[in-house]
Motif scaffolding. Sequence first.
Motif, mmCIF file in Angstrom:
data_model
loop_
_atom_site.group_PDB
_atom_site.id
_atom_site.type_symbol
_atom_site.label_atom_id
_atom_site.label_comp_id
_atom_site.label_asym_id
_atom_site.label_seq_id
_atom_site.Cartn_x
_atom_site.Cartn_y
_atom_site.Cartn_z
ATOM 1 N N ASP B 253 0.851 -1.191 0.000
ATOM 2 C CA ASP B 253 0.000 0.000 0.000
ATOM 3 C C ASP B 253 0.897 1.256 0.000
ATOM 4 O O ASP B 253 2.001 1.228 0.555
ATOM 5 N N PRO B 254 0.412 2.356 -0.586
ATOM 6 C CA PRO B 254 1.220 3.590 -0.568
ATOM 7 C C PRO B 254 1.617 4.025 0.844
ATOM 8 O O PRO B 254 2.669 4.649 1.026
ATOM 9 N N SER B 255 0.775 3.678 1.837
ATOM 10 C CA SER B 255 1.076 4.070 3.217
ATOM 11 C C SER B 255 2.320 3.379 3.753
ATOM 12 O O SER B 255 2.889 3.816 4.757
ATOM 13 N N ASN B 256 2.744 2.303 3.106
ATOM 14 C CA ASN B 256 3.998 1.642 3.458
ATOM 15 C C ASN B 256 5.091 1.920 2.428
ATOM 16 O O ASN B 256 6.245 2.160 2.774
ATOM 17 N N LEU B 257 4.703 1.924 1.159
ATOM 18 C CA LEU B 257 5.698 1.975 0.077
ATOM 19 C C LEU B 257 6.461 3.295 0.032
ATOM 20 O O LEU B 257 7.613 3.336 -0.404
ATOM 21 N N TRP B 258 5.825 4.379 0.503
ATOM 22 C CA TRP B 258 6.513 5.676 0.451
ATOM 23 C C TRP B 258 7.856 5.607 1.171
ATOM 24 O O TRP B 258 8.841 6.210 0.726
ATOM 25 N N LEU B 259 7.904 4.886 2.284
ATOM 26 C CA LEU B 259 9.131 4.853 3.089
ATOM 27 C C LEU B 259 10.197 3.982 2.419
ATOM 28 O O LEU B 259 11.390 4.291 2.490
ATOM 29 N N TYR B 459 -3.123 6.288 -5.767
ATOM 30 C CA TYR B 459 -1.958 7.147 -5.478
ATOM 31 C C TYR B 459 -2.175 7.980 -4.212
ATOM 32 O O TYR B 459 -3.216 8.623 -4.060
ATOM 33 N N VAL B 460 -1.197 7.946 -3.308
ATOM 34 C CA VAL B 460 -1.264 8.739 -2.069
ATOM 35 C C VAL B 460 0.099 9.407 -1.850
ATOM 36 O O VAL B 460 1.141 8.801 -2.107
ATOM 37 N N LEU B 461 0.061 10.641 -1.374
ATOM 38 C CA LEU B 461 1.294 11.357 -1.033
ATOM 39 C C LEU B 461 1.593 11.118 0.446
ATOM 40 O O LEU B 461 0.915 11.661 1.320
ATOM 41 N N GLY B 462 2.582 10.255 0.721
ATOM 42 C CA GLY B 462 3.004 10.009 2.108
ATOM 43 C C GLY B 462 4.188 10.873 2.450
ATOM 44 O O GLY B 462 4.535 11.785 1.701
ATOM 45 N N GLY B 463 4.835 10.589 3.581
ATOM 46 C CA GLY B 463 6.021 11.368 3.896
ATOM 47 C C GLY B 463 6.372 11.370 5.363
ATOM 48 O O GLY B 463 5.776 10.643 6.165
ATOM 49 N N ALA B 464 7.379 12.178 5.692
ATOM 50 C CA ALA B 464 7.864 12.249 7.077
ATOM 51 C C ALA B 464 8.432 13.630 7.355
ATOM 52 O O ALA B 464 8.884 14.320 6.450
ATOM 53 N N PHE B 465 8.405 13.995 8.630
ATOM 54 C CA PHE B 465 9.013 15.253 9.077
ATOM 55 C C PHE B 465 10.505 15.094 9.386
ATOM 56 O O PHE B 465 11.200 16.075 9.553
ATOM 57 N N HIS B 480 6.546 11.642 -0.370
ATOM 58 C CA HIS B 480 6.735 10.669 -1.444
ATOM 59 C C HIS B 480 5.366 10.184 -1.889
ATOM 60 O O HIS B 480 4.629 9.612 -1.086
ATOM 61 N N GLY B 481 5.052 10.407 -3.161
ATOM 62 C CA GLY B 481 3.796 9.903 -3.689
ATOM 63 C C GLY B 481 4.021 8.560 -4.354
ATOM 64 O O GLY B 481 5.085 8.320 -4.936
ATOM 65 N N CYS B 482 3.044 7.693 -4.245
ATOM 66 C CA CYS B 482 3.153 6.409 -4.945
ATOM 67 C C CYS B 482 1.786 5.742 -5.024
ATOM 68 O O CYS B 482 0.905 6.016 -4.215
ATOM 69 N N PRO B 483 1.643 4.846 -6.009
ATOM 70 C CA PRO B 483 0.448 4.022 -6.078
ATOM 71 C C PRO B 483 0.676 2.744 -5.277
ATOM 72 O O PRO B 483 1.787 2.478 -4.824
ATOM 73 N N SER B 484 -0.350 1.935 -5.115
ATOM 74 C CA SER B 484 -0.139 0.564 -4.657
ATOM 75 C C SER B 484 0.714 -0.133 -5.699
ATOM 76 O O SER B 484 0.700 0.230 -6.885
ATOM 77 N N ALA B 485 1.468 -1.144 -5.281
ATOM 78 C CA ALA B 485 2.336 -1.818 -6.248
ATOM 79 C C ALA B 485 2.500 -3.281 -5.872
ATOM 80 O O ALA B 485 2.421 -3.652 -4.693
#
Lengths: 476, 501
Positions: B253-259, B459-465, B480-485
């Motif tokens: 999921d994008p919520s994991n893949l962004w990292l 597609y979701v834009l995730g990220g970190a501070f 970091h934006g990404c789709p599911s993959a």
Amino acid sequence: MSDGDRLPAASDVVERALSLSRGDDCVVIVGDGSEADVRFANNTTTTNGLRRDRRVTVVSFLRRPGAGGGADGGAGGGVAVGVASRGGAVDVAELVRLSEADAADAAPADDAVALVEGAGEDPAFGAPPVLTDERSIDGVVRSLADAFTRARSAGHVLAGFASHRVDTTYLGSSTGLRRRHEQPAGTLQLVARSADGTRSTWAGAGTSWFDDVEIDALHDRLVTRLAWAGRKVDLPAGRYETLLPPDATADLMVVLSQALSGRDAEDGRSPFSAPGGGTRLGETLSSLPFTLRSDPVEPGLECAPFVVATASGTDVSVFDNGLPVGPTAWVGDGKLAALEYHRAAAARAGTVARPPGENLVLELPGATDSLDDLLGRTERGLLVTCLWYIREVDPVTLLVTGLTRDGVYLVEGGEVVGAVNNFRFNESPIDVLARTTEAGRTTRALSREWGDWQSRTAMPALRVADFNMSSVSPAT
Amino acid sequence: MPVDPSFAALPLEEVRAAALEKAAGLGCSHAEVRIERIRSQVVVVRDGLVQTTVDDTEIGLGLRVVRDRSMGFAATVELHPDAAVALAERAVEMAVATAPALAVPVDLAAEPAHGEVEWSSPYEIDPTTVAVADKVAVLGDWSARLLAHGAVDHVTAMVLAVVEDKQFADLSGTVTTQRRVRMHPVVEAFAVDGATGSFESMRTLAPPAGRGWEYVTGGSWDWDTELARLGDLLAEKITAPTVEAGTYDLVIDPSNLWLTIHESVGHATELDRALGYEAAYAGTSFATIDRLGSLRYGSPAMNVTGDRTTPHGLASVGYDDEGVAAQSFDIVKEGVLVGYQLDRRMAAENDLGRSNGCAFADSPLHAPIQRMANVSLAPAPGAGPTTDELMAGVDSGVYVVGDKSWSIDMQRYNFQFTGQRFYRIDHGRLAGQLRDVAYQATTTDFWGSLDAVGGTTTYVLGGAFNCGKGQPPQVAPVSHGCPSALFRGVNVLNARAETGR
């Protein structure tokens, strides 16, 4: 940066903020800092910096009468808190107003207890801060050109960092606290890589005033280790007897020290929570009689002998500002001996307040051996240089993952016989203590992973059975 | 959006002019000054009670100079013309002191002068104008909803809010004044198994975003639904079977893949790392510059861009901290390495033309270094597959949701990630949660196993501070934006078994 400094005296800022306070109580903290650093890589200097900073924190306390008119926590009453901080030449009146406005809006604080009473003013309270500048690291800067020449002729590449910082903290309160603490902190780190990048090793040192570290001494250690890497040995993932030098021991023990929250343990959210509720205090963690402790007066690792809290947290409280800090053994005789509590949490738990330690010492009573002594008695095992990118995987067991970095060596028959590939490890520092079969004498150590904020550690070398090298890392 | 009046009221012009004039007078070929005010607020509510409040404003002035092709930096919290003059002297002293050991003289890639320009990230409500008590009220409400669930024993709710005001000026005449606003609200629920002393947790997936307080109150994230589901999801996780270690197809999921993108692509394609300038700290990179244009990074489904213009992106700016206008650029195209993230020094040293604008300093007291753009994985063109459609092609796999533990080696080969929750995929369908999953891979093997990317709807834009790099260490926000993959044949460990207990 002592010249050209137009900031008002820190002690005057404290007094002015206290005089402007219209709350029931007030704590003011001024942190005056200065820093000098130089960085290098690829046998050239890269970046550098000089900086002077100041942060002023005002904590305002407002008593709230309870339903029965009580003032201190009874019958719905209590103390509300507002905290605000600002850097530089601060508008003190604005800052006090900001913290008071937050306190006026706030519910009574969960960590409220009576503020610490002052016992006279520290003799140096009115003295200016100790400021460092480029002169502190001048010796390193001037030796760099020669070090690079030496590296080039030996076919290797140096990278590293020298940083010196001094913080002077001024703490004042409406209850009469006037405390001052000077905290120097320096690190020197050096990495040597072969020109082709296939061999690499690291050495680092923590220091207070840069009078006990020099680049040539670290460089000598690295030259020896690069020579060890003349022979390469590929080893698969697996569990290996592993020698952790004091720096790597620090990498893991700092992780353990960050898991000592009493509140988390009592809430069942910690590796030190006990089945059936409560904590694992008193439980044996190691069959060796280790002591893991913090002590503000530890020689060479001195830190503030009183609490400085610019914000409350799980185990620290702004109400505890100025509380004297003594020695604490977190682990004693191999058993879990203490957990962190601020005063309010300690009162609820029926125990004594123990602020988190600002230095960390692991020792095995009576141990006198050096890393070389342990190495000489090793039939077959790995010697690591340091650990890196350590992150928690499972908070229940305190399992962390990370990498070996800049030098893993195979030891056979008491001698280093070659350099091994790097590994990803999965280990819990609690299990590491339990599986340690031998420890050396305690010496000053620098955690490569955590040394940016915890450079005050003293650790022994450890021999750990069955260290879990989970997979091979091709990184060099 | 106009410059914030209280920032404009600072003696910006006098201070910057004093610093630049003195630097020019001391013979500097380049000088750049940043005056910054960074307000950061933190509120933490634990089990419904306030645990932590921070309301901090950092103010300062940093000056970087190049003299005789050597660089020096000095900074102070004193916003005063006299302090700025003293700073120029100090910065020059540092350039002179470090020059004898300088083997690679400093040049900066050319950048047109932009004159006096202003830029602001898009936001509606400045979060620092929202009273602490109002923030506490929201977090208290969220906590109460979760604590009402039978499976939830403890809740920690937190909000971080930052407003960054920054003016940059250099000798070329560029003067940029910018404001960036960002927020990270997060809630974590804990379930304690009193009998065994074990526990599990799960937190919200809402990413940090370049938005104002409207992120909490507006419609860009559905907080109500996420909070309403979290208790049940945690309850299911507690009783879920532990994973059997082995090789699985992963739908991430994008919520994991962004990292994973951040660690294995974002950092690996920073040119300063690839050249060895981070060898002592953050590390180097396997993606060395001799492989630019030829390195097979991943499958042809892999297209990655660096972008400092992404709306609501945490690394988005108008101009970077070297006065370079924000850009978007290719990093990996159809699986091949085609670009690096640059600053002006790295671009000039390697004859790469203009910098693509990735210089950043996290504080007025730190010198800018090359930091990460919003590095994002492109979704499939057209409608593209949904996450369900990606899973439909998996016989035996794991669906990974939310980031948690992360670690990668110093050349960005070997990584290990866990997540917030994991589901078994059995013959194309979700078959309940799993526990204790960690996936471990080598970067190019992993991206080589990328079989398909989802469409734009995934597609979701995730990220970190809190991305760390540099010495002294600096912390940067990045999205970091990404789709599911879908990745084929990835090694999955059982984290609990790794202890060997």
